[in-house]
Design an enzyme around this catalytic site. Structure first.
Site, short mmCIF file in Angstrom:
data_model
loop_
_atom_site.label_atom_id
_atom_site.label_comp_id
_atom_site.label_asym_id
_atom_site.label_seq_id
_atom_site.Cartn_x
_atom_site.Cartn_y
_atom_site.Cartn_z
N GLN A 285 -3.11 8.89 -1.93
CA GLN A 285 -2.52 7.55 -2.04
C GLN A 285 -3.17 6.60 -1.05
O GLN A 285 -2.76 6.49 0.10
CB GLN A 285 -1.01 7.61 -1.81
N PHE A 286 -4.20 5.90 -1.53
CA PHE A 286 -4.92 4.97 -0.67
C PHE A 286 -4.03 3.82 -0.21
O PHE A 286 -4.27 3.22 0.83
CB PHE A 286 -6.18 4.44 -1.37
N THR A 287 -2.96 3.54 -0.94
CA THR A 287 -2.10 2.41 -0.59
C THR A 287 -1.36 2.62 0.73
O THR A 287 -0.80 1.66 1.27
CB THR A 287 -1.08 2.11 -1.71
#
Length: 141
Positions: free
Chosen positions: A74-76
């Protein structure tokens, strides 16, 4: 490297209508974000911390009871929304950096003895879980 770790009773991740990773017992759901300078030290630290932190009932760790771990990239987690209304993702490592780091954390967990379920890196995923407690912890190195 940053992780959001949840104690769950069950968790699954679905891609294109197909379940690609799941468990139906107490375990951990981990959302994992990678930043630009994460390397071997951060990978080893994060895997060990996920596996050995006492988040399960009766102050047990996943390693104590052999609990499953579902790891979702999850890059967010490295989004920054302090200014304006649109987050920036500049602190998130690009795919060629973050995908090998994500894979390495999953592999390190397996080497430690974990049963690891995974999402699909970069895919549009639907994650379902039953949070237990709720217990949610942010780990960062």
């Amino acid at each position: 490297m940053r992780a959001v770790v949840q104690r769950v009773l069950a968790a699954s991740v679905t891609v294109d209508g197909k379940i690609v990773g799941a468990f139906e017992e107490p375990g951990l759901l981990v959302y994992l974000g990678v930043t630009h300078d994460d390397g071997a030290a951060e990978i080893a630290w994060m895997a060990r911390k996920i596996w050995e932190t006492r988040l399960l009932r009766e102050e047990q760790s996943a390693s104590d009871v052999g609990a499953p771990v579902l790891v979702v990239s999850q890059f967010t987690l490295y989004g920054d929304a302090r200014k304006g209304r649109r987050p920036t993702w500049q602190a998130a490592a690009p795919g060629p950096v973050s995908e090998p780091a994500y894979d390495a954390v999953c592999s390190a967990l397996v080497e430690l003895g974990a049963r690891v379920e995974r999402g699909v890196f970069g895919a549009d995923m639907q994650v379902a879980s039953v949070n237990d407690g709720p217990i949610t912890l942010i780990l960062e190195r």
